[in-house]
Design an enzyme around this catalytic site. Structure first.
Site, mmCIF file in Angstrom:
data_model
loop_
_atom_site.group_PDB
_atom_site.id
_atom_site.type_symbol
_atom_site.label_atom_id
_atom_site.label_comp_id
_atom_site.label_asym_id
_atom_site.label_seq_id
_atom_site.Cartn_x
_atom_site.Cartn_y
_atom_site.Cartn_z
ATOM 1 N N THR A 1 -3.021 41.657 18.136
ATOM 2 C CA THR A 1 -2.272 40.858 17.145
ATOM 3 C C THR A 1 -2.865 39.422 17.388
ATOM 4 O OG1 THR A 1 0.003 42.061 17.392
ATOM 5 C CG2 THR A 1 -0.090 39.893 16.468
ATOM 6 N N VAL A 2 -3.375 39.109 16.115
ATOM 7 C CA VAL A 2 -4.281 37.929 15.896
ATOM 8 C C VAL A 2 -3.175 36.867 15.704
ATOM 9 C CG1 VAL A 2 -6.176 36.803 14.883
ATOM 10 C CG2 VAL A 2 -6.080 39.309 15.296
ATOM 11 N N ASP A 31 -18.174 48.703 14.937
ATOM 12 C CA ASP A 31 -16.947 48.822 14.141
ATOM 13 C C ASP A 31 -17.350 47.818 12.938
ATOM 14 O OD1 ASP A 31 -14.695 49.581 13.102
ATOM 15 O OD2 ASP A 31 -13.384 48.255 14.277
#
Length: 649
Positions: free
Chosen positions: A31-32, A141
């Site tokens: 979670t940012v 990614d």
């Protein structure tokens, strides 16, 4: 911003430093949050790992390693990593806060981008990846969600190397392939292996998506998408959207080749070709493409009325899968006859093939060679000038992988296609960046050399010098000194204490020896033996000039004094070696004069004779006025020294 649910971390302070203010987003790995660095007073992005990953020791270990690698990567198009830490159950990463939106947000808003707009965004992305590849770091990614667009137009790539930690952890536990399968190279699907060419493949998929509005491989499950990456080639963008220039088809085709060896070697090579393609495109290509799309709009009868739609729908709305080939062909045929379609497709194919052949074989272009990296400037210049290039010398830079004085890099980078007479700038290597010399004063030689070699210095050069303050065999200092900046590989001289030099005591009187040792800070220890001359040092341990530490004991062997007794056995005096001077045994080194023999003379006459000869006189004994004994009574002695007389009846 993701604020749909209350978050227990909002308002908390992690590690006593980062106060969490609000949640930005939640992903599969973390979670940012927007947080404030209380210590430095700045806004940061704080990525907090999910609890299930934070409890995985292997993940945390790999996460820390990858975070350190990412933190060492400095580039204007890379989201900077400031810190990594843990606070209880929370494992977090402190990063540069980039206000704005993601490339995914832009695609969702616009559906697709024009060729120039797409390349203008791809180039800073490739520059960021290229910096990582030069540093030996692979992103793993690459996708629009990891490309951030600032409000002032900057492009920054996030999450370098972090996918590796999550992938390795989950592969260990489940054997499953973890990653964003829409951008995953075939070799990643088959073996989990990724290198710089895997990032190139993902960047090629992203370019396809920017140009067309959707990913090339669509399926109902991630496994089916992964299967297509392995078994199906990526279609040319122009096969989906007619009018896309063949140069862009070639970029996508080469970067997404199933064979990694046929792709650009890394993002720097991809960037060079992308920049060349961008320069060759017409200035108004985006406007032209908008016209091509508009030409495929047709009225469609639906019920009692009509409406207008753009074909195929996948080109308009991002994320929608492409229409089946048959409907697209039917609509295209409704616009032109089948024959014209075949002609058009043939022309497009010919253009693609022709451009590719021209690009690879055109005689006016050459590729900047990579074999000049790591060679001497002289040899590199010779090689390049032999090919017709103009060569210049750029500003040297530190490079830990290239020896000092050798070529560290070229501008343009190797693999770039340039004209045969173009300028190539050679960037010399300054070797490894200087580091401070550690302080090793007071350590043993072995400890000091170990500390210096750990920093990469050559510590074989050792010198010794006397010191009254540093114990023998301990380090006094280094040259260059502690704290000075020196390049690893250079020599650092270690200066070791030889301690205090033991003075030469042999031939000195006992009193002189004691005084010399005390002045040097050493402790005298005397032992006596029978011998001549009396009260004179005949041996010492340690020998003279030996290095010892302050306070050490020096054993001194001295002859016993010669004493005189009268006829009743009473000691009347001792010879303490008064005739021995500073010059050594027997007063060597001073003015030596003959000693008169005055035994048998009256004391008064004997004293006068000795004084006239240049000596001091000491008289002892009881009764009588005749000299019975004299020392010394012959030979030579130093002028001014004392002659001992013993009187008797």
């Amino acid at each position: 911003m993701d604020t749909t649910v209350a978050d227990p971390l909002v308002g908390q302070v992690l590690d006593g430093r980062y106060r969490i203010e609000s949640r930005i987003a939640r992903g599969g790995m973390a979670t940012v949050y927007v947080a404030r660095d209380i210590k430095l007073g700045r806004a940061i992005a704080l990525k907090v790992m999910h609890a299930n990953l934070a409890q995985d020791d292997e993940f945390v270990r790999r996460f820390i390693v990858e975070a350190k690698s990412a933190a060492a990567l400095s580039h204007p198009n890379v989201v900077a990593v400031y810190d990594q830490g843990t606070d209880g159950q929370y494992v977090f990463l402190a990063m540069e806060y980039v206000p704005g939106r993601t490339l995914r947000d832009l695609l969702t808003e616009q559906g697709r981008l024009g060729p120039r707009q797409a390349l203008s965004l791809m180039q800073p992305v490739l520059a960021a990846l290229g910096a990582a590849h030069r540093a030996g770091l692979v992103h793993r990614d690459v996708k629009p969600e990891n490309v951030l667009l600032t409000d002032d137009g900057q492009v920054k790539v996030a999450d370098f190397g972090l996918a590796r930690a999550e992938t390795a952890s989950k592969q260990t536990k489940t054997g499953m392939i973890i990653g964003t399968v829409g951008y995953m190279a075939p070799e990643q699907v088959l073996s989990g292996h990724a290198d710089s060419r895997s990032d190139v493949y993902a960047a090629g998929i992203m370019l396809f998506e920017l140009l067309t509005g959707y990913q090339p491989h669509q399926a109902e499950s991630p496994l089916a998408v992964a299967y297509k990456h392995v078994n199906e080639v990526v279609p040319l963008p122009s096969s989906v959207l007619p009018g896309i220039p063949p140069q862009l088809d070639a970029l996508v085709a080469t970067s997404t080749s199933h064979d990694p060896a046929r792709r650009p070697a890394d993002a720097n090579h991809f960037l060079a070709v992308a920049a060349e393609t961008d320069r060759a495109l017409p200035r108004d290509i985006d406007h032209q493409m908008a016209g091509v799309i508009a030409s495929f709009q047709q009225p469609m009868v639906h019920g009692g009325g009509s409406h207008t739609s753009v074909l195929p729908p996948g080109l308009v709305r991002h994320g929608a899968p492409p229409e089946a080939p048959a409907p697209f062909a039917d609509r295209l045929i409704s616009f032109v006859t089948g024959r014209f379609v075949l002609i058009a497709l043939g022309l497009i194919a010919a253009l693609v093939l022709g451009w590719a052949v021209w690009y690879q074989t055109a005689g006016q272009y050459e590729t900047v060679p990579g074999n000049v990296i790591g060679v001497s400037l002289k040899d590199a210049r010779t090689q390049l000038e032999a090919k017709g290039y103009r060569v210049a010398l750029g500003k040297a830079r530190y490079d830990p992988k290239v020896l000092k004085g050798m070529v560290s890099a070229t501008d343009p980078v190797p693999g770039t296609r340039i004209t045969k007479t173009a300028l190539v700038t050679l960037i010399p290597s300054k070797g490894k960046a200087p580091v401070p010399v550690p302080s090793v004063a007071g350590k043993s030689l072995a400890e000091a050399q170990s500390a210096l070699t750990d920093k990469g210095f050559n510590a074989d050069n050792v010198t010794r010098e006397a010191s009254g303050t540093v114990a023998r065999d301990q380090v006094i200092r280094t040259n260059p000194g502690a704290g000075e900046m020196v390049q690893p590989g250079e020599s650092v001289t270690v200066v070791v204490s030889d301690g205090i030099k033991v003075p030469n005591l042999v031939g000195k009187t006992r009193e002189e020896a004691a005084q010399l040792l005390q002045q040097a800070g050493l402790t005298p220890s005397f032992q006596e033996q029978d011998g001549q001359p009396p009260n004179v040092v005949v041996n010492q341990n340690p020998p003279s000039d030996t290095g010892v530490s302050k306070g050490d004991t020096v054993t001194v062997t001295v002859n016993k004094p010669k004493c005189f007794f009268d006829q009743f056995g009473i000691k009347v005096g001792c010879d303490n070696g008064g005739g021995q001077g500073q010059g050594g045994q027997g007063g060597q080194g001073q003015d030596q004069i003959p000693v008169p023999n005055v035994v048998g003379q009256q004391v008064h006459d004997a004293r006068q004779a000795l004084r006239d000869a240049g000596f001091q006189v000491n008289v002892s004994g009881f009764g009588g006025n005749t000299v019975k004994l004299q020392f010394p009574n012959s030979g030579q002695a130093a002028r001014g020294s004392t002659v001992n007389l013993v009187r008797g009846p």
